[in-house]
Motif scaffolding. Structure first.
Motif, PDB file in Angstrom:
ATOM      1  N   ASP A 132       0.848  -1.187   0.000  1.00  0.00           N
ATOM      2  CA  ASP A 132       0.000   0.000   0.000  1.00  0.00           C
ATOM      3  C   ASP A 132       0.885   1.239   0.000  1.00  0.00           C
ATOM      4  O   ASP A 132       1.869   1.303   0.743  1.00  0.00           O
ATOM      5  CB  ASP A 132      -0.911   0.013   1.232  1.00  0.00           C
ATOM      6  CG  ASP A 132      -1.871  -1.172   1.241  1.00  0.00           C
ATOM      7  OD1 ASP A 132      -2.409  -1.494   0.163  1.00  0.00           O
ATOM      8  OD2 ASP A 132      -2.072  -1.767   2.308  1.00  0.00           O
ATOM      9  N   LEU A 133       0.515   2.206  -0.823  1.00  0.00           N
ATOM     10  CA  LEU A 133       1.277   3.448  -0.926  1.00  0.00           C
ATOM     11  C   LEU A 133       0.357   4.624  -0.672  1.00  0.00           C
ATOM     12  O   LEU A 133      -0.832   4.591  -0.999  1.00  0.00           O
ATOM     13  CB  LEU A 133       1.885   3.598  -2.325  1.00  0.00           C
ATOM     14  CG  LEU A 133       2.867   2.535  -2.787  1.00  0.00           C
ATOM     15  CD1 LEU A 133       3.206   2.751  -4.245  1.00  0.00           C
ATOM     16  CD2 LEU A 133       4.113   2.586  -1.945  1.00  0.00           C
ATOM     17  N   ASP A 134       0.930   5.677  -0.084  1.00  0.00           N
ATOM     18  CA  ASP A 134       0.259   6.963   0.018  1.00  0.00           C
ATOM     19  C   ASP A 134       0.998   7.907  -0.906  1.00  0.00           C
ATOM     20  O   ASP A 134       2.233   7.999  -0.852  1.00  0.00           O
ATOM     21  CB  ASP A 134       0.313   7.495   1.457  1.00  0.00           C
ATOM     22  CG  ASP A 134      -0.466   6.604   2.415  1.00  0.00           C
ATOM     23  OD1 ASP A 134      -1.526   6.109   2.012  1.00  0.00           O
ATOM     24  OD2 ASP A 134      -0.010   6.412   3.554  1.00  0.00           O
ATOM     25  N   ALA A 135       0.250   8.590  -1.775  1.00  0.00           N
ATOM     26  CA  ALA A 135       0.876   9.467  -2.747  1.00  0.00           C
ATOM     27  C   ALA A 135       0.090  10.765  -2.845  1.00  0.00           C
ATOM     28  O   ALA A 135      -1.097  10.817  -2.501  1.00  0.00           O
ATOM     29  CB  ALA A 135       0.946   8.790  -4.111  1.00  0.00           C
ATOM     30  N   ARG A 136       0.764  11.800  -3.318  1.00  0.00           N
ATOM     31  CA  ARG A 136       0.129  13.107  -3.534  1.00  0.00           C
ATOM     32  C   ARG A 136       0.542  13.631  -4.894  1.00  0.00           C
ATOM     33  O   ARG A 136       1.668  13.415  -5.339  1.00  0.00           O
ATOM     34  CB  ARG A 136       0.556  14.112  -2.478  1.00  0.00           C
ATOM     35  CG  ARG A 136      -0.002  13.832  -1.117  1.00  0.00           C
ATOM     36  CD  ARG A 136       0.436  14.920  -0.133  1.00  0.00           C
ATOM     37  NE  ARG A 136      -0.203  14.720   1.130  1.00  0.00           N
ATOM     38  CZ  ARG A 136      -1.367  15.275   1.482  1.00  0.00           C
ATOM     39  NH1 ARG A 136      -1.976  16.071   0.662  1.00  0.00           N
ATOM     40  NH2 ARG A 136      -1.886  15.037   2.662  1.00  0.00           N
ATOM     41  N   GLN A 164      -8.636  11.329  -2.682  1.00  0.00           N
ATOM     42  CA  GLN A 164      -9.356  12.298  -1.852  1.00  0.00           C
ATOM     43  C   GLN A 164      -8.737  13.671  -2.042  1.00  0.00           C
ATOM     44  O   GLN A 164      -7.551  13.797  -2.356  1.00  0.00           O
ATOM     45  CB  GLN A 164      -9.274  11.895  -0.385  1.00  0.00           C
ATOM     46  CG  GLN A 164      -9.938  10.572  -0.099  1.00  0.00           C
ATOM     47  CD  GLN A 164      -9.769  10.145   1.346  1.00  0.00           C
ATOM     48  OE1 GLN A 164      -9.034  10.758   2.101  1.00  0.00           O
ATOM     49  NE2 GLN A 164     -10.461   9.086   1.715  1.00  0.00           N
ATOM     50  N   SER A 165      -9.538  14.696  -1.815  1.00  0.00           N
ATOM     51  CA  SER A 165      -9.022  16.060  -1.923  1.00  0.00           C
ATOM     52  C   SER A 165      -8.161  16.377  -0.701  1.00  0.00           C
ATOM     53  O   SER A 165      -8.233  15.709   0.324  1.00  0.00           O
ATOM     54  CB  SER A 165     -10.171  17.056  -2.044  1.00  0.00           C
ATOM     55  OG  SER A 165     -10.981  17.002  -0.886  1.00  0.00           O
ATOM     56  N   THR A 166      -7.314  17.386  -0.846  1.00  0.00           N
ATOM     57  CA  THR A 166      -6.442  17.815   0.245  1.00  0.00           C
ATOM     58  C   THR A 166      -6.694  19.288   0.536  1.00  0.00           C
ATOM     59  O   THR A 166      -7.492  19.945  -0.132  1.00  0.00           O
ATOM     60  CB  THR A 166      -4.955  17.617  -0.123  1.00  0.00           C
ATOM     61  OG1 THR A 166      -4.650  18.445  -1.247  1.00  0.00           O
ATOM     62  CG2 THR A 166      -4.650  16.177  -0.447  1.00  0.00           C
ATOM     63  N   VAL A 168      -4.582  21.533   0.006  1.00  0.00           N
ATOM     64  CA  VAL A 168      -3.785  22.305  -0.936  1.00  0.00           C
ATOM     65  C   VAL A 168      -4.199  21.946  -2.369  1.00  0.00           C
ATOM     66  O   VAL A 168      -3.565  21.124  -3.015  1.00  0.00           O
ATOM     67  CB  VAL A 168      -2.276  22.005  -0.747  1.00  0.00           C
ATOM     68  CG1 VAL A 168      -1.431  22.915  -1.605  1.00  0.00           C
ATOM     69  CG2 VAL A 168      -1.881  22.081   0.702  1.00  0.00           C
ATOM     70  N   PRO A 169      -5.321  22.533  -2.880  1.00  0.00           N
ATOM     71  CA  PRO A 169      -5.710  22.244  -4.260  1.00  0.00           C
ATOM     72  C   PRO A 169      -4.621  22.724  -5.218  1.00  0.00           C
ATOM     73  O   PRO A 169      -3.939  23.691  -4.904  1.00  0.00           O
ATOM     74  CB  PRO A 169      -6.990  23.045  -4.462  1.00  0.00           C
ATOM     75  CG  PRO A 169      -7.470  23.369  -3.082  1.00  0.00           C
ATOM     76  CD  PRO A 169      -6.257  23.413  -2.213  1.00  0.00           C
ATOM     77  N   PRO A 170      -4.377  22.139  -6.343  1.00  0.00           N
ATOM     78  CA  PRO A 170      -5.052  21.003  -6.958  1.00  0.00           C
ATOM     79  C   PRO A 170      -4.464  19.663  -6.532  1.00  0.00           C
ATOM     80  O   PRO A 170      -4.690  18.663  -7.194  1.00  0.00           O
ATOM     81  CB  PRO A 170      -4.823  21.249  -8.442  1.00  0.00           C
ATOM     82  CG  PRO A 170      -3.463  21.858  -8.504  1.00  0.00           C
ATOM     83  CD  PRO A 170      -3.365  22.696  -7.258  1.00  0.00           C
ATOM     84  N   GLN A 171      -3.701  19.646  -5.441  1.00  0.00           N
ATOM     85  CA  GLN A 171      -3.125  18.394  -4.951  1.00  0.00           C
ATOM     86  C   GLN A 171      -4.232  17.468  -4.467  1.00  0.00           C
ATOM     87  O   GLN A 171      -5.200  17.893  -3.863  1.00  0.00           O
ATOM     88  CB  GLN A 171      -2.162  18.663  -3.789  1.00  0.00           C
ATOM     89  CG  GLN A 171      -0.891  19.377  -4.198  1.00  0.00           C
ATOM     90  CD  GLN A 171       0.073  18.427  -4.852  1.00  0.00           C
ATOM     91  OE1 GLN A 171       0.282  17.329  -4.374  1.00  0.00           O
ATOM     92  NE2 GLN A 171       0.661  18.853  -5.955  1.00  0.00           N
ATOM     93  N   LEU A 172      -4.055  16.187  -4.746  1.00  0.00           N
ATOM     94  CA  LEU A 172      -4.960  15.145  -4.277  1.00  0.00           C
ATOM     95  C   LEU A 172      -4.146  14.114  -3.517  1.00  0.00           C
ATOM     96  O   LEU A 172      -2.969  13.911  -3.791  1.00  0.00           O
ATOM     97  CB  LEU A 172      -5.664  14.472  -5.460  1.00  0.00           C
ATOM     98  CG  LEU A 172      -6.560  15.365  -6.317  1.00  0.00           C
ATOM     99  CD1 LEU A 172      -7.016  14.611  -7.553  1.00  0.00           C
ATOM    100  CD2 LEU A 172      -7.757  15.835  -5.528  1.00  0.00           C
TER     101      LEU A 172
END
Length: 188
Positions: A132-136, A164-166, A168-172
């Motif tokens: 499993d990875l978490d990415a932005r 999911q939204s964060t 700091v748009p446009p970062q997801l």
């Protein structure tokens, strides 16, 4: 049979001619679709392939170019299907794959913020090694990153992902599960 002939005798000649022409057109259309169209398409495909082979056979430059392209594809596949991975332990293989996924992420401006191995399991004749990875990143960057992972690393498959939204748009933010597959080791 007499009833059918009596019925046909009562129909005016003009309508009978139109009915016969319609039946004839229907039969011709069925013959075209079922009997002639497919062989004609195969014949056209065969003529096109023959023309391509004739041009290739007479042009040594085209043969050399095709040979170089195929050699490059073989080298790329050999690199991707690194047989050294089969000798590595699943943990060593996982570290290398996460490193490769991170390297691909850098190309697409995707930032990895965490990685965690998942539960291993057997799937048909393969060992599935998930992580499993978490990415932005931006939506486009995340989609391009996932496509590049599946295209560049054929032993990996994206099992699921959640975006999911964060703040700091446009970062997801994305949580993604990627699974590596390797042939099961033979049992003694």
């Amino acid at each position: 049979m007499n009833k059918i002939l009596d019925l046909l005798a009562r129909i005016p000649a003009r309508q009978l001619t139109l009915l016969f022409a319609g039946v004839l057109l229907l039969v011709a259309a069925l013959l075209w679709v079922l009997g002639i169209q497919a062989p004609l398409a195969r014949l056209a495909l065969m003529h096109g392939e023959q023309a391509r082979l004739t041009v290739t056979a007479t042009d040594p430059g085209a043969l050399r170019q095709q040979n170089d392209r195929l050699a490059a594809q073989i080298a790329l596949l050999s690199r991707d299907l690194d047989t050294a991975d089969l000798a590595r332990s699943p943990d060593q293989m996982l570290v290398r794959l996460i490193s490769e996924v991170d390297r691909i992420g850098l190309r697409h401006a995707v930032q990895l913020s965490g990685a965690m191995p998942g539960p291993r399991r057997r799937v048909v004749i393969f060992d599935e090694i998930p992580f499993d990875l978490d990415a932005r990143g931006s939506y486009g960057a995340l989609m391009a990153w996932m496509a590049d992972i599946e295209n560049s690393l054929p032993t990996l498959s994206i099992v699921r992902f959640d975006i999911q939204s964060t703040d700091v748009p446009p970062q997801l933010a994305m949580k993604i599960r990627i699974a590596a597959y390797r042939p099961q080791e033979p049992r003694p």
